[in-house]
Enzyme design. Structure first.
Site, short mmCIF file in Angstrom:
data_model
loop_
_atom_site.label_atom_id
_atom_site.label_comp_id
_atom_site.label_asym_id
_atom_site.label_seq_id
_atom_site.Cartn_x
_atom_site.Cartn_y
_atom_site.Cartn_z
N GLU A 1 -8.62 8.73 20.55
CA GLU A 1 -7.89 8.42 19.30
C GLU A 1 -6.47 8.99 19.30
OE1 GLU A 1 -11.35 9.45 19.12
OE2 GLU A 1 -11.65 7.28 19.10
N CYS B 1 -8.62 17.31 25.37
CA CYS B 1 -9.29 17.89 26.52
C CYS B 1 -10.55 17.10 26.80
CB CYS B 1 -9.63 19.35 26.23
SG CYS B 1 -10.64 20.09 27.53
N ASP C 1 -22.16 13.90 32.80
CA ASP C 1 -23.06 13.32 33.81
C ASP C 1 -22.85 11.82 34.02
OD1 ASP C 1 -24.23 15.76 34.19
OD2 ASP C 1 -25.74 15.44 32.62
N THR C 2 -22.09 11.20 33.13
CA THR C 2 -21.93 9.75 33.22
C THR C 2 -20.45 9.42 33.49
OG1 THR C 2 -21.33 9.39 30.91
CG2 THR C 2 -23.69 9.56 31.41
N HIS D 1 -18.42 8.14 31.64
CA HIS D 1 -17.64 8.13 30.39
C HIS D 1 -16.32 8.88 30.55
CE1 HIS D 1 -18.45 6.90 26.19
NE2 HIS D 1 -17.45 7.70 25.94
N ARG E 1 -6.51 26.81 31.53
CA ARG E 1 -5.27 26.07 31.23
C ARG E 1 -4.90 26.09 29.75
NH1 ARG E 1 -7.62 24.62 35.67
NH2 ARG E 1 -6.48 23.64 37.39
C1 DLZ Z 1 -17.42 10.42 23.69
C2 DLZ Z 1 -16.60 11.55 24.23
C3 DLZ Z 1 -17.07 12.28 25.33
C4 DLZ Z 1 -18.35 11.99 26.01
N1 DLZ Z 1 -16.36 13.31 25.82
C5 DLZ Z 1 -15.16 13.62 25.25
C6 DLZ Z 1 -14.39 14.69 25.75
O1 DLZ Z 1 -14.76 15.43 26.69
N2 DLZ Z 1 -13.19 14.94 25.17
C7 DLZ Z 1 -12.72 14.18 24.12
O2 DLZ Z 1 -11.62 14.45 23.64
N3 DLZ Z 1 -13.45 13.18 23.62
C8 DLZ Z 1 -14.65 12.88 24.15
N4 DLZ Z 1 -15.39 11.85 23.65
C9 DLZ Z 1 -14.92 11.15 22.43
C10 DLZ Z 1 -13.90 10.03 22.69
O3 DLZ Z 1 -12.60 10.53 22.98
C11 DLZ Z 1 -13.77 9.14 21.43
O4 DLZ Z 1 -13.55 9.97 20.31
C12 DLZ Z 1 -15.02 8.32 21.15
O5 DLZ Z 1 -15.36 7.55 22.29
C13 DLZ Z 1 -14.85 7.38 19.95
O6 DLZ Z 1 -13.76 6.48 20.18
#
Ligand code: DLZ
Length: 162
Positions: A67, A89, A94-95, A97, A136
């Site tokens: 976002e 950050c 594990d995926t 994503h 960091r």
């Molecule tokens: C879904 C998700 C995951 C798994 N990990 C992180 C992360 O490590 N850092 C981060 O800032 N946001 C993560 N998100 C959320 C996504 O950035 C996002 O908010 C969602 O996919 C909804 O659009």
């Protein structure tokens, strides 16, 4: 980006123009807030140390790093800032994503930076482990928030000199 050789907080103050009168927007992600709040606070401290007045710094939080694109775009669009810093950050899970968020966010911010009238500073940590992130955001390798603040001031100056 960070390497073991570079402390993210180190800069030559003689090469940074005063930030007096400059307005900076900071958008930060709530995911991994232990890290992003420290990055945000590092950026604020360094901006103030370099002349930016507290009242000229505006924060806004977004849910996750993805976002940041929308948040930074809205800040740019407002016309209220000389630079916008985007802080997030992402930590590998594990995926796949992780890869999608890192790529999507990076490409979105890069595209915005290309189009925007003001510089958009890339303050996204993309780490394999929480320890790498801690190193960091004020740990062994300094604070990337400091680096973002200095980069913002340098880019504001760059734009003014053109
Ligand atoms: C879904 C998700 C995951 C798994 N990990 C992180 C992360 O490590 N850092 C981060 O800032 N946001 C993560 N998100 C959320 C996504 O950035 C996002 O908010 C969602 O996919 C909804 O659009």
């Amino acid at each position: 980006m960070a390497t073991e050789l570079k402390n993210l907080s180190s800069y030559d103050p003689t090469k940074v123009a005063s930030g007096k009168g400059r307005r900076v927007g900071i958008v930060y992600a709530e995911w991994n807030d232990e890290i992003t709040y420290a990055l945000r606070d590092g950026a604020v401290k360094t901006l103030i140390e370099n002349g930016v007045e507290e009242r000229d710094i505006t924060f806004a939080s977004v849910p996750g790093s993805f976002e940041l694109i929308f948040g930074a775009a809205q800040m740019v669009k407002s016309g209220n800032y000389d630079a916008v810093i985007a802080i997030g950050c992402v930590i590998r899970g594990d995926t796949p994503h992780f890869d999608y968020i890192c790529q999507g966010t990076t490409q979105g911010l890069a595209e915005l930076n290309r189009q925007a009238e003001v510089p958009v500073i890339y303050g996204l940590l993309t780490c394999n482990t929480m320890q790498q992130a801690l190193d960091r955001c004020g740990g062994a390798l300094g604070n990337k928030g400091d680096e973002c603040a200095i980069t913002a001031l340098k880019m504001i100056q760059f734009r003014q000199e053109l």
